[in-house]
Design a protein around this motif. Sequence first.
Motif, PDB file in Angstrom:
ATOM      1  N   LEU A   2      -3.087  -5.183 -13.127  1.00  0.00           N
ATOM      2  CA  LEU A   2      -1.853  -5.670 -12.517  1.00  0.00           C
ATOM      3  C   LEU A   2      -2.070  -7.027 -11.859  1.00  0.00           C
ATOM      4  O   LEU A   2      -1.276  -7.959 -12.046  1.00  0.00           O
ATOM      5  CB  LEU A   2      -1.347  -4.658 -11.488  1.00  0.00           C
ATOM      6  N   VAL A   3      -3.165  -7.148 -11.106  1.00  0.00           N
ATOM      7  CA  VAL A   3      -3.469  -8.412 -10.435  1.00  0.00           C
ATOM      8  C   VAL A   3      -3.682  -9.520 -11.466  1.00  0.00           C
ATOM      9  O   VAL A   3      -3.200 -10.644 -11.313  1.00  0.00           O
ATOM     10  CB  VAL A   3      -4.707  -8.257  -9.535  1.00  0.00           C
ATOM     11  N   ARG A   4      -4.407  -9.196 -12.536  1.00  0.00           N
ATOM     12  CA  ARG A   4      -4.671 -10.193 -13.584  1.00  0.00           C
ATOM     13  C   ARG A   4      -3.366 -10.611 -14.262  1.00  0.00           C
ATOM     14  O   ARG A   4      -3.153 -11.796 -14.532  1.00  0.00           O
ATOM     15  CB  ARG A   4      -5.651  -9.608 -14.598  1.00  0.00           C
ATOM     16  N   THR A   5      -2.486  -9.651 -14.509  1.00  0.00           N
ATOM     17  CA  THR A   5      -1.196  -9.952 -15.139  1.00  0.00           C
ATOM     18  C   THR A   5      -0.347 -10.856 -14.252  1.00  0.00           C
ATOM     19  O   THR A   5       0.363 -11.741 -14.753  1.00  0.00           O
ATOM     20  CB  THR A   5      -0.427  -8.643 -15.422  1.00  0.00           C
ATOM     21  N   MET A   6      -0.438 -10.661 -12.936  1.00  0.00           N
ATOM     22  CA  MET A   6       0.329 -11.479 -11.996  1.00  0.00           C
ATOM     23  C   MET A   6      -0.301 -12.861 -11.796  1.00  0.00           C
ATOM     24  O   MET A   6       0.312 -13.740 -11.181  1.00  0.00           O
ATOM     25  CB  MET A   6       0.460 -10.757 -10.654  1.00  0.00           C
ATOM     26  N   GLY A   7      -1.531 -13.056 -12.297  1.00  0.00           N
ATOM     27  CA  GLY A   7      -2.176 -14.355 -12.222  1.00  0.00           C
ATOM     28  C   GLY A   7      -2.662 -14.740 -10.838  1.00  0.00           C
ATOM     29  O   GLY A   7      -2.673 -15.926 -10.495  1.00  0.00           O
ATOM     30  N   ILE A   8      -3.097 -13.761 -10.053  1.00  0.00           N
ATOM     31  CA  ILE A   8      -3.484 -14.043  -8.663  1.00  0.00           C
ATOM     32  C   ILE A   8      -4.881 -13.496  -8.350  1.00  0.00           C
ATOM     33  O   ILE A   8      -5.160 -13.089  -7.217  1.00  0.00           O
ATOM     34  CB  ILE A   8      -2.454 -13.458  -7.677  1.00  0.00           C
ATOM     35  N   CYS A   9      -5.758 -13.522  -9.320  1.00  0.00           N
ATOM     36  CA  CYS A   9      -7.096 -12.944  -9.132  1.00  0.00           C
ATOM     37  C   CYS A   9      -7.842 -13.580  -7.958  1.00  0.00           C
ATOM     38  O   CYS A   9      -8.628 -12.907  -7.278  1.00  0.00           O
ATOM     39  CB  CYS A   9      -7.919 -13.108 -10.413  1.00  0.00           C
ATOM     40  N   GLU A  10      -7.611 -14.864  -7.712  1.00  0.00           N
ATOM     41  CA  GLU A  10      -8.349 -15.548  -6.650  1.00  0.00           C
ATOM     42  C   GLU A  10      -7.942 -15.064  -5.259  1.00  0.00           C
ATOM     43  O   GLU A  10      -8.655 -15.313  -4.285  1.00  0.00           O
ATOM     44  CB  GLU A  10      -8.168 -17.070  -6.756  1.00  0.00           C
ATOM     45  N   ARG A  11      -6.809 -14.366  -5.153  1.00  0.00           N
ATOM     46  CA  ARG A  11      -6.359 -13.847  -3.852  1.00  0.00           C
ATOM     47  C   ARG A  11      -6.732 -12.380  -3.658  1.00  0.00           C
ATOM     48  O   ARG A  11      -6.444 -11.797  -2.612  1.00  0.00           O
ATOM     49  CB  ARG A  11      -4.833 -13.995  -3.745  1.00  0.00           C
ATOM     50  N   TYR A  12      -7.384 -11.785  -4.647  1.00  0.00           N
ATOM     51  CA  TYR A  12      -7.671 -10.338  -4.685  1.00  0.00           C
ATOM     52  C   TYR A  12      -9.119 -10.078  -4.307  1.00  0.00           C
ATOM     53  O   TYR A  12     -10.037 -10.461  -5.036  1.00  0.00           O
ATOM     54  CB  TYR A  12      -7.362  -9.838  -6.094  1.00  0.00           C
ATOM     55  N   ALA A  13      -9.325  -9.436  -3.153  1.00  0.00           N
ATOM     56  CA  ALA A  13     -10.684  -9.103  -2.718  1.00  0.00           C
ATOM     57  C   ALA A  13     -11.251  -7.925  -3.487  1.00  0.00           C
ATOM     58  O   ALA A  13     -12.469  -7.797  -3.636  1.00  0.00           O
ATOM     59  CB  ALA A  13     -10.690  -8.801  -1.220  1.00  0.00           C
ATOM     60  N   GLY A  14     -10.374  -7.038  -3.979  1.00  0.00           N
ATOM     61  CA  GLY A  14     -10.819  -5.882  -4.741  1.00  0.00           C
ATOM     62  C   GLY A  14     -10.088  -4.618  -4.327  1.00  0.00           C
ATOM     63  O   GLY A  14      -9.217  -4.635  -3.451  1.00  0.00           O
ATOM     64  N   SER A  15     -10.450  -3.521  -4.967  1.00  0.00           N
ATOM     65  CA  SER A  15      -9.897  -2.202  -4.649  1.00  0.00           C
ATOM     66  C   SER A  15     -11.039  -1.264  -4.296  1.00  0.00           C
ATOM     67  O   SER A  15     -12.177  -1.445  -4.762  1.00  0.00           O
ATOM     68  CB  SER A  15      -9.120  -1.635  -5.843  1.00  0.00           C
TER      69      SER A  15
END
Length: 231
Positions: A143-156
């Motif tokens: 989902l994060v990759r699809t939204m194009g915001i990987c650089e804002r994602y610390a992880g799950s």
Amino acid sequence: MPLPSQDLNQTVLLMSSERILVINPNSSVRVTDAIDTALSPLRLRSPFAIEVIGLPTAPAGVSLQSDADVTAPLVQAAMLANQAAAYAIACFSDPGVLGARENSPTTPIRGIGESAILRALTQADQFGIIALSHKSVLRQRRLVRTMGICERYAGSYPIETSAEGATDGSLLSRMIDAAHQLRIMGADTIIMGCAGMAHFQSSLEKHCGRPVIEPTKAAVALLIGDLLLAE
């Protein structure tokens, strides 16, 4: 005295035009009740009625991508059978959202996963997600990759339970540990990755000292704004 059919139809249309329908896309009554309770504060402030329904024929939880695939058409059928001004799909995998938007392009439709992430982006630089399981982590990454915001994602970080299991208050220690791990990973804001986790929000914020986003409330708040902006 019963209403004439024309008046009854007008009444139904008026009611549907003033309500937001929240669909729990699984068959767990406990999860549906947890969602309904979590939305009580918004009902006090919303100019629109907020109703919650479940899907009795759906899987007990969306644990796998195959569960999401099965649930998507059930969500779309529920929307067709229950007219409303706007819809929230209360599963972090957002099953059926894209297809529903294709079918009803002028109707506000929000998935709670996408909505929670959008809110997180306005709260801090990095966000992390408390996941139900390792398999949930995979879907969240997509989902994060699809939204194009990987650089804002610390992880799950997973707590290894089910959607219904997340309604159990005894899991608070796991939730606190997950939030702590996400902070170590760099998260400034914590997202709860399941609608069934709603009851942990205030306790988590006290323990982790960071904003904690409850995804269903995030989606419904966006829908209230969508409807107000359309007026």
